[in-house]
Design a protein around this motif. Structure first.
Motif, mmCIF file in Angstrom:
data_model
loop_
_atom_site.group_PDB
_atom_site.id
_atom_site.type_symbol
_atom_site.label_atom_id
_atom_site.label_comp_id
_atom_site.label_asym_id
_atom_site.label_seq_id
_atom_site.Cartn_x
_atom_site.Cartn_y
_atom_site.Cartn_z
ATOM 1 N N ILE A 1 -0.996 17.282 14.480
ATOM 2 C CA ILE A 1 -1.807 16.305 15.217
ATOM 3 C C ILE A 1 -1.218 14.902 15.059
ATOM 4 C CG2 ILE A 1 -4.111 15.258 15.404
ATOM 5 C CD1 ILE A 1 -4.047 18.189 16.197
ATOM 6 N N ASP A 2 -0.968 14.238 16.185
ATOM 7 C CA ASP A 2 -0.611 12.817 16.201
ATOM 8 C C ASP A 2 -1.695 12.105 16.980
ATOM 9 O OD1 ASP A 2 2.038 12.508 14.944
ATOM 10 O OD2 ASP A 2 2.648 13.935 16.490
ATOM 11 N N LEU A 3 -2.340 11.135 16.352
ATOM 12 C CA LEU A 3 -3.478 10.504 17.031
ATOM 13 C C LEU A 3 -3.753 9.138 16.422
ATOM 14 C CD1 LEU A 3 -5.979 10.875 18.944
ATOM 15 C CD2 LEU A 3 -7.148 11.954 17.039
ATOM 16 N N GLU A 4 -3.918 8.136 17.289
ATOM 17 C CA GLU A 4 -4.361 6.825 16.811
ATOM 18 C C GLU A 4 -5.604 6.433 17.588
ATOM 19 O OE1 GLU A 4 -1.647 3.674 16.342
ATOM 20 O OE2 GLU A 4 -0.096 4.940 15.442
ATOM 21 N N ILE A 5 -6.641 6.012 16.886
ATOM 22 C CA ILE A 5 -7.878 5.578 17.540
ATOM 23 C C ILE A 5 -8.201 4.177 17.027
ATOM 24 C CG2 ILE A 5 -10.335 6.056 17.882
ATOM 25 C CD1 ILE A 5 -9.767 9.002 17.502
ATOM 26 N N PRO A 6 -8.257 3.185 17.942
ATOM 27 C CA PRO A 6 -8.551 1.815 17.501
ATOM 28 C C PRO A 6 -10.011 1.629 17.120
ATOM 29 C CG PRO A 6 -8.304 1.893 19.885
ATOM 30 C CD PRO A 6 -7.996 3.266 19.375
ATOM 31 N N GLU A 7 -10.279 0.604 16.349
ATOM 32 C CA GLU A 7 -11.640 0.298 15.906
ATOM 33 C C GLU A 7 -12.564 0.085 17.102
ATOM 34 O OE1 GLU A 7 -11.898 -2.371 12.471
ATOM 35 O OE2 GLU A 7 -13.409 -3.454 13.632
ATOM 36 N N GLY A 8 -13.771 0.648 17.024
ATOM 37 C CA GLY A 8 -14.768 0.424 18.069
ATOM 38 C C GLY A 8 -14.618 1.307 19.287
ATOM 39 N N GLN A 9 -13.649 2.211 19.270
ATOM 40 C CA GLN A 9 -13.510 3.104 20.429
ATOM 41 C C GLN A 9 -14.518 4.252 20.346
ATOM 42 O OE1 GLN A 9 -9.741 5.465 21.231
ATOM 43 N NE2 GLN A 9 -9.674 4.072 22.976
ATOM 44 N N PHE A 10 -15.025 4.643 21.516
ATOM 45 C CA PHE A 10 -15.935 5.793 21.632
ATOM 46 C C PHE A 10 -15.083 6.921 22.203
ATOM 47 C CE2 PHE A 10 -20.533 6.951 23.083
ATOM 48 C CZ PHE A 10 -20.304 8.274 22.790
ATOM 49 N N CYS A 11 -14.736 7.863 21.325
ATOM 50 C CA CYS A 11 -13.748 8.873 21.688
ATOM 51 C C CYS A 11 -14.395 10.258 21.722
ATOM 52 C CB CYS A 11 -12.626 8.824 20.657
ATOM 53 S SG CYS A 11 -11.273 9.893 21.035
ATOM 54 N N GLY A 12 -14.377 10.905 22.877
ATOM 55 C CA GLY A 12 -14.920 12.254 23.008
ATOM 56 C C GLY A 12 -13.845 13.286 22.712
ATOM 57 N N VAL A 13 -14.260 14.415 22.149
ATOM 58 C CA VAL A 13 -13.322 15.505 21.877
ATOM 59 C C VAL A 13 -13.847 16.758 22.569
ATOM 60 C CG1 VAL A 13 -12.224 16.908 20.094
ATOM 61 C CG2 VAL A 13 -12.748 14.506 19.630
ATOM 62 N N VAL A 14 -13.025 17.362 23.434
ATOM 63 C CA VAL A 14 -13.425 18.595 24.105
ATOM 64 C C VAL A 14 -12.377 19.673 23.847
ATOM 65 C CG1 VAL A 14 -14.651 17.326 25.916
ATOM 66 C CG2 VAL A 14 -12.287 18.035 26.311
ATOM 67 N N GLY A 15 -12.705 20.891 24.217
ATOM 68 C CA GLY A 15 -11.767 21.994 24.026
ATOM 69 C C GLY A 15 -12.551 23.283 24.001
ATOM 70 N N PRO A 16 -11.861 24.403 24.242
ATOM 71 C CA PRO A 16 -12.572 25.681 24.188
ATOM 72 C C PRO A 16 -13.041 25.963 22.775
ATOM 73 C CG PRO A 16 -10.207 26.029 24.394
ATOM 74 C CD PRO A 16 -10.444 24.564 24.554
ATOM 75 N N ASN A 17 -13.966 26.920 22.626
ATOM 76 C CA ASN A 17 -14.426 27.326 21.304
ATOM 77 C C ASN A 17 -13.233 27.782 20.481
ATOM 78 O OD1 ASN A 17 -17.256 28.612 22.985
ATOM 79 N ND2 ASN A 17 -17.293 26.954 21.528
#
Lengths: 278, 273
Positions: free
Chosen positions: A22-38
């Motif tokens: 996993i490579d991922l950067e999320i800035p402060e205050g972001q509203f980040c949704g995560v989706v994907g199959p079960n």
């Protein structure tokens, strides 16, 4: 806020990594949704972000995972507790069992953070009002309905005011009005409060309306990442088993019948759909 | 098998009055969605059907049985239950044994137990997990396992409390298809759900509950088109209904193909005008 570099995680005794590079950067205050199959690794991401993987589930990991200045897999759960809040998928598992009323349950985490009595009381009252739990404050958390328990689980994490809020399907048992209320609270926390929100959610219509960004998981990897509008309109979501809102599906079907030109981007919210069809 | 509630009241020991005079009858083979806010009394209502709860007043009838005269074990042969939280109904050490438990309690022959439980596992897509421990399954698989355990009992009435929770789109479609198939075979189905898009896709009739009362009861396409009514019960109309309303289309389509047809006609008529 969040910096993840080439992170992998294996549950004990598993050959296949649940998170696979996993490579991922999320800035402060972001509203980040995560989706994907079960079974794609969404819950495992929640556990990794909050340190439950590896500290509670054990297993092995490699790579880097930082939240703020904290190296999460190298910190203890105690060190992480005040900074990162996790709302579990099954709220029943989250209730401490150590307290007799909803009010005490919400205070429990705050006591463990070592806050002063006055501050604890202030935050408990504030949270009871925010999540509309005042009428249930003196009830036992175990004598509540599934939806009510879920609101208690959310409240006990919000009261701790973590800088990073990780939620694994927190509204699954709530009625649509309750779901809308939770999304509005998260939106406020992310927007004005600067809280970073990572939310696993199957209710795509709500993600479309509130999330800044949507990440899509499949088989332990991130396969799509972008603005909520762009990702939720992507037809690859259908193949992945994530689905699309009915707004998007109806628009795509009408476009196929050539009533509306292909160049018009597919809508993901009611407002966008209204414009699309008019 | 038909069901009826006649003047039914129920109050919990905490003093919470969950059902406040319910009259409802459901015909054999109907597919009914029960919707409404958290705490409206939906789960309490259906728990009366197999004697998990007994009414304080009024009568609950399953087929030709007045439930007051039958035990929960007897009623379990008529009414199958899928609970909201699958962990409340799973306790065996192997998936196969979990599914065989219900049919065995109903006194089916060993051959029937084996065939019913294997076909139920196949139906939900868990045949490959027959030897696994239920607690090694992911939460969405535990829900499917609980559904298989319910199906294996082969009851004429099925009650499902939020079956689509925690399922991705593919899982929702699978559960929807299973329900549609059972409906075609004549099962009576009660579906409790906050997921009105799911209800719109599969159910025929909708009952709206609030505060222990029935607010409305009728065909899904009629009930789900009423914004004010649904909002009083803390739910919103399905996405396509809201879209059709926003566009001022004259119909309330419940499925994508219905919307596309309605839109095509409306579009042509508008062009001509």
């Amino acid at each position: 806020m969040i910096r993840i570099k080439d992170f992998c995680y294996w549950y004990p005794g598993q050959d296949q990594p649940a998170l696979d590079g996993i490579d991922l950067e999320i800035p402060e205050g972001q509203f980040c949704g995560v989706v994907g199959p079960n079974g794609a690794g969404k819950s495992t991401l929640c556990y990794a972000l909050s340190g439950f993987a590896p500290h509670f589930f054990h297993g092995t990991w490699e790579g880097e995972l930082q939240v703020g200045k904290r190296d999460v897999p190298r910190s203890t759960l105690g060190e992480l507790a005040g900074e990162i809040g996790l709302v579990f998928q099954n709220s029943f598992n989250q209730i401490s069992g150590a307290r007799f009323t909803v009010r005490e349950e919400i205070a429990f985490g705050l006591e463990n953070l070592g806050l002063k009595r006055k501050e604890i009381e202030r935050r408990v009252e504030e949270t009871l009002a925010l999540i509309d739990l005042e009428a249930l404050a003196e009830r036992s958390p175990f004598a509540l309905s599934g939806g009510q328990q879920q609101r208690v689980a959310i409240a006990s994490i919000l009261a701790m005011q973590p800088k990073l809020l990780v939620l694994d399907e927190p509204t699954s048992q709530l009625d649509p009005r309750g779901t809308q209320e939770v999304f509005k609270i998260l939106d406020k926390l992310a927007g004005r409060g600067g809280t970073t929100v990572v939310l696993v959610e199957h209710k795509l219509e709500w993600l479309a309306a509130f999330a800044d960004r949507v990440i899509t998981f499949s088989q332990g990897r991130i396969v799509l990442d972008g603005s909520a509008k762009k990702i939720l309109a992507d037809e690859k979501l259908l193949k992945l088993g994530v689905g699309q809102t009915q707004f998007t599906q109806a628009a795509a079907a009408v476009q196929k019948k050539k009533f509306i030109p292909r160049s018009r981007p597919l809508p993901v919210t009611l407002k966008q759909a209204q414009k699309f069809f008019e | 098998m038909k069901l009826s509630f006649e003047g039914v009241f129920f109050t919990y020991s905490t003093g919470v009055r969950a059902l406040d005079g319910i009259d409802l009858s459901i015909g054999s083979g109907e597919f009914v969605a029960i919707v409404g806010e958290n705490g409206a009394g939906k789960t309490t209502l259906v728990k009366l059907l197999n004697g998990l709860l007994r009414p304080d007043g009024g009568k609950v009838v399953v087929g030709n049985w007045d439930t007051a005269e039958y035990s929960t074990a007897q009623l379990a042969g008529r009414v199958g239950f899928l609970f909201q939280n699958p962990d409340e109904q799973l306790f065996e050490r192997a998936v196969q044994r979990e599914v065989a438990f219900g049919p065995r309690n109903l006194g089916f022959s060993e051959r029937k137990i084996a065939s019913k439980s294997m076909s139920a596992l196949k139906t939900v897509g868990l045949a490959d997990h027959a030897e696994d421990n239920p607690y090694d399954l992911a939460p969405f698989e535990r829900k499917l396992l609980a559904l298989a355990a319910t199906l294996a009992m082969d009851t004429p009435v099925l009650v499902l409390d939020e079956p689509s929770i925690g399922q991705d789109a593919a899982g929702r479609r699978r559960i929807g298809r299973i329900l549609r198939e059972l409906h075609t075979m004549g099962s009576t189905i009660l579906l409790i759900s906050h997921d009105l898009d799911f209800c719109a896709e599969y159910a025929e009739r909708a009952v709206v509950m609030a505060n222990g009362h029935i607010l409305a009861d009728g065909l899904v396409e009629k009930i789900f088109a009423q914004n004010d009514l649904l909002q009083r019960a803390a739910v919103f109309p399905p996405q396509l209904v809201r879209l059709a309303q926003a566009l001022k289309m004259p119909t309330a389509p419940l499925k994508v193909d219905q919307f596309v047809n309605a839109y095509s006609q409306w579009h042509r008529r508008k062009k001509r005008a």
